[in-house]
Write an enzyme that holds these catalytic residues in place. Structure first.
Site, PDB file in Angstrom:
ATOM      1  CE  LYS A 202      -0.463  -0.346   5.018  1.00  0.00           C
ATOM      2  NZ  LYS A 202      -1.253  -0.978   6.097  1.00  0.00           N
TER       3      LYS A 202
ATOM      4  CE1 TYR B  18      13.824  31.124   5.836  1.00  0.00           C
ATOM      5  CE2 TYR B  18      13.948  28.762   5.426  1.00  0.00           C
ATOM      6  CZ  TYR B  18      13.755  30.053   4.965  1.00  0.00           C
ATOM      7  OH  TYR B  18      13.507  30.272   3.638  1.00  0.00           O
TER       8      TYR B  18
END
Ligand code: PLP
Length: 364
Positions: free
Chosen positions: A35, A261
């Protein structure tokens, strides 16, 4: 130059892992769970590499369609079953088995037009409380399915799913929930003439008594463990994915400089910083904090500062002679994805599933 970010899929590792899993459960048939695009490794690629599996498990009918279009002829099980009456025709046309976990599905089967019989995996909710019939409703569901045998319904297999099989049977204080689920499964299915399927990867590794007729491993085939503090290698598994890129800059930065950042990481000394061409836009987790291990030119080092969309920064102290173009490994052999996942507060499955489309896939 093309962006150097790539996910290498090791086909021999996939095959090796299937062999390991089979050796652990020699009396069971093995359904390879593929899956979510083969846990991010590529659905068709994985299915071809695992041609030795006895069946494949998918979560979406469209995945079954992709497998058939790729020429995969093994049985396929739709793990969460079908949603609407028209799906029944698609299942028949594709020769796909279906889970049956809800009375609405039984009603749709009872109202279906005659056609090829569908093999049904009747799901018991033995205690996870996600999909499945409650124990007190299970026998009635079985009777209704059985009454359609030879017509709309072909073979019936009885299944459940474990919530905590990553806590193993070998320790008495652990595994309480799995023990309870096993007891409920046994009591509820006693005397019913059908095969059994209970075990996901963790149960294959740690719960031999739950192996049954069919095992349903996913993660183990990709070399991953969900057992706390243990990686796939601890069970003789090999990672099926290596995520890598290259340094695109090497910069000397002064002591006290703050990196990236929000300036979350401060250089404790004058030092070299590497900038690697990978970020959360490629699927590397933004949540991975400074200190998360990474390999540069074969040397173990660490992520520093915040992971950004396209880039991340790495500590080059301890990487002698580091230069632009040096290879950077984010996970793979010698750097288990489970370790990165743990730092980022998740499991390896989520990381391999999250690789994005701009990453180049290479088969090896
Ligand atoms: C995903 C899934 C599996 C495989 O689980 P792993 O932990 O990857 O082995 C097995 N059965 C069902 C019903 C699943 O949804």
């Amino acid at each position: 130059m093309a962006r150097p970010t790539s996910a290498t899929i090791h086909l021999d590792a996939l095959r090796h892992n299937l062999g390991q899993v089979r050796a652990l459960a020699p009396r069971s048939r093995a359904m390879a769970v593929v899956k979510a695009d083969g846990y991010g490794h590529g659905l068709e690629r994985v299915a071809r590499a695992l041609a030795g599996a006895d069946a494949f498990g998918v979560a979406a009918l469209s995945d079954a369609e992709r497998l058939r279009a790729a020429g995969i002829s093994q049985p396929i099980l739709l793990l969460s079953g079908f949603d609407e009456p028209s799906d029944i025709e698609r299942l028949r046309a594709l020769n796909v088995w279906t889970a049956v976990h809800h009375v609405s599905q039984i009603e749709m089967l009872e109202q279906a037009l005659p056609g090829e019989p569908l093999d049904c995996w009747l799901k018991l909710d033995s205690g996870m409380h996600r999909l499945g019939f409650a124990p007190e409703a299970f026998r009635a569901a079985y009777e209704r399915l059985s009454a359609m045998r030879g017509g709309t319904v072909g073979d019936i297999v009885l299944m459940n799913h474990f919530a905590s099989s990553d806590e193993f049977a070998d320790s008495p204080s652990q595994g309480v929930q799995t023990r309870e689920q096993l007891d409920v499964f046994r009591a509820t299915t006693a005397g019913l003439d059908a095969g059994h399927s209970l075990a996901n990867s963790a149960a294959v590794l740690g719960w031999p008594e739950a192996h049954g007729t069919w095992i349903r491993p996913g993660g183990a085939l990709y070399g991953m463990s969900v057992v706390e503090g243990r990686t796939g290698a601890d069970f003789g598994l090999r990672p099926a994915m290596t995520l890598s890129t290259r340094l695109i800059a090497v910069n000397r930065v002064r002591r006290g400089s703050r990196i990236g950042y929000a300036g979350t990481w401060e250089c404790p000394e004058d030092m070299d910083i590497g900038v690697a061409a990978i970020g959360y836009g490629d699927g590397y987790p933004r949540a991975a904090p400074a200190g998360t291990p990474v390999r540069v030119a074969g040397h173990h080092t660490q992520v520093i500062g915040r992971v950004s969309m396209d880039l991340m920064t790495v500590d080059l102290r301890g990487v002698p002679g580091a230069k632009v173009g040096d290879p950077v490994t984010l996970w793979g052999e010698d750097l288990p994805v489970e370790i990165i996942a743990e730092r980022a507060g998740t499991i390896g499955y989520e990381l391999t599933c999250s690789i994005t489309r701009r990453v180049r896939f290479i088969e090896r």
